[in-house]
Every structure is written in structure tokens, then in C-alpha cells.
Write a protein that holds these residues in place. Sequence first.
Motif: not given
Length: 307
Positions: A57, A60, A139, A142, A251, A264-265, A267-268
Amino acid sequence: MSGRLALGLAALLAALATPARAADALSICLDEDRPPLSVHHKDALDTGFDVLLAQAIAERIGRPLKIQWFESKLDEDSSPQLEANALLSDGRCALVGGYALTQDSLVKPGMKTARLPDFTGATREDRRRRVALGVLAPSRPYVYSPMTVVLGPKAQGRKIKDIGDLAGLRLAIESGSLGDAVLMTFDKGRLIDGITHLVPGRDDLLGTLARGDHDATLIDLARFDAYRAAHPDTAITASGYYYPIGANRGYVGLASDGALIEAVNKALAALAAEGKIAEFGKQAGLTYLPPREPAILGDVWMKIIQR
């Protein structure tokens, strides 16, 4: 210094400061002793699924990673929600990883302050003071984290397709756990006479199962993965049954930091599409299951009681 020169110098300083801010570390809080999700080794490289994911993460979004390790107590008085909120609200990290995404874990806390969990670098004062709490924001999930039935040596081969198939077995469960609620309330208490309650953090649940003291238990799948990795010759076995009510993990940050959650979303989503998250699970020895709908689990206790 002339006004023009001063303005030019100010512009130069601002330009130099911009990349420095962009390179600020992404701080993520992780539990220091939660294999195979996250483990802090003082004299070796840190390991675990959440460690690998956090590294990916940070890469990214173009920021170095800083992990803030903390210790979550496994007992009836601990509150993962308040611990995470205190760490975030105190600025110890911007995200907490491996957080169970349920409605009750994301509501505005009922108290205004909470104590910090023990964390790496904590002072005596840190252990005493209370932190004003904020509002949490999740987030996207995952990983899916279900409970599974684990069988002792005397119950090997027992076919488990439903909780009712545990009837007649000697069951062990930790008091106050989600598994405790499931077993105690199943079919109006049909399993109660076969249940032995153990104390979280004091009694070795899976150890007693391996010794043959009990026949079965209901625990988080990742916890069984960790035990199996530490005891490769263990006599306890997976039943293959997953309780149908489980939670996604993701997260959690503060609602005031929406831009970070959005980054972050993204990247996930990219890592999931590339199969990287499942790969991290395999590397860490985690039985990886992709997130399931609903993304955020509703009133889990009511769902269990109504089954």
C-alpha cells in the motif's frame, strides 16, 4: 533583502517543502503478536500478511512505510474499537490494519476518552493518560475472516456441515467470545451441557484440544492457521466448516482523513485485481478468503441469536 528577492526565496522554499510532505511516512498500527497477520520480531524482519500488504500500500501511494506496533490484550475487558480509536486519535498512526468491519465497531464511541494500548516506544505517562476519541472511518475490505470448527484428535473425521453436528462432542470455548455466543445460543441452548468455558489469555484453548481434553472448538480461522504453523505435527485438524456469519477486515482511520482512505482504497482495488493480496496471504501462511458482501457486517449478535 528586497521584496522581489524575498518572494523568490519564499517560492523556492515552498517548492522544496512540497516533495518533503509528499514523502511523509505512511504510519500504520499493527498488532505485534497476531500471526499469521502481523508479528513484530525484535531481532529479525517483521512478518505477516498485514505487513506485506502495508508495504505494498505504501509503495502504491508513493510514501515510505512506518509501522507502529502495539499489543492488544486477549481478555474479556479489552476493546479493539477503543484501542484503535485511541491510537489514531493520539496520532500514533494514520491507519490501523486488520480491523474487523462491523457496524458496532464503527459507531461513534459511547465514551469521550480511552486509554492507549501498550505500544512500542510508550512511556510511563502514555500508559496512564487518556486520549480524546474521534470518529472512525473504514477502508474497503481486503480479507474475509470467518470462524471455523477445529477438531481434536478423538473427533478426527467427524463431518461438520452445521453447528448442530457438534452435538455429543466435548466442546471448549473462551468466555465472552463470539464463538461462545454462537455455541451457547444455538437451537435454544441445545449444546450447553457439552460446553466447557476457558478464560481468554490464561487457558490454552487449542493446546487443551490437542491434548484430547476436548473434542472441538469454534475460533477465528487465522488463529487456527497460526497454531498449525507453530505446531506442524499437531493432532488437531480443520473441519472445513465455516460459520456463515463472518466479518471482513480492512483498514480504519479517522473520518477527518478522508483523502488518505480514498487513496488506500484505490491501492487496495488495484492490488486485488492483480491477485497480489491473495498472494500475500499465501506467503504468510494465511488461509486467504476474499471479502464478501456485506462489506460491513450488521448487528452480529442479533444475527447469531436469530439463527
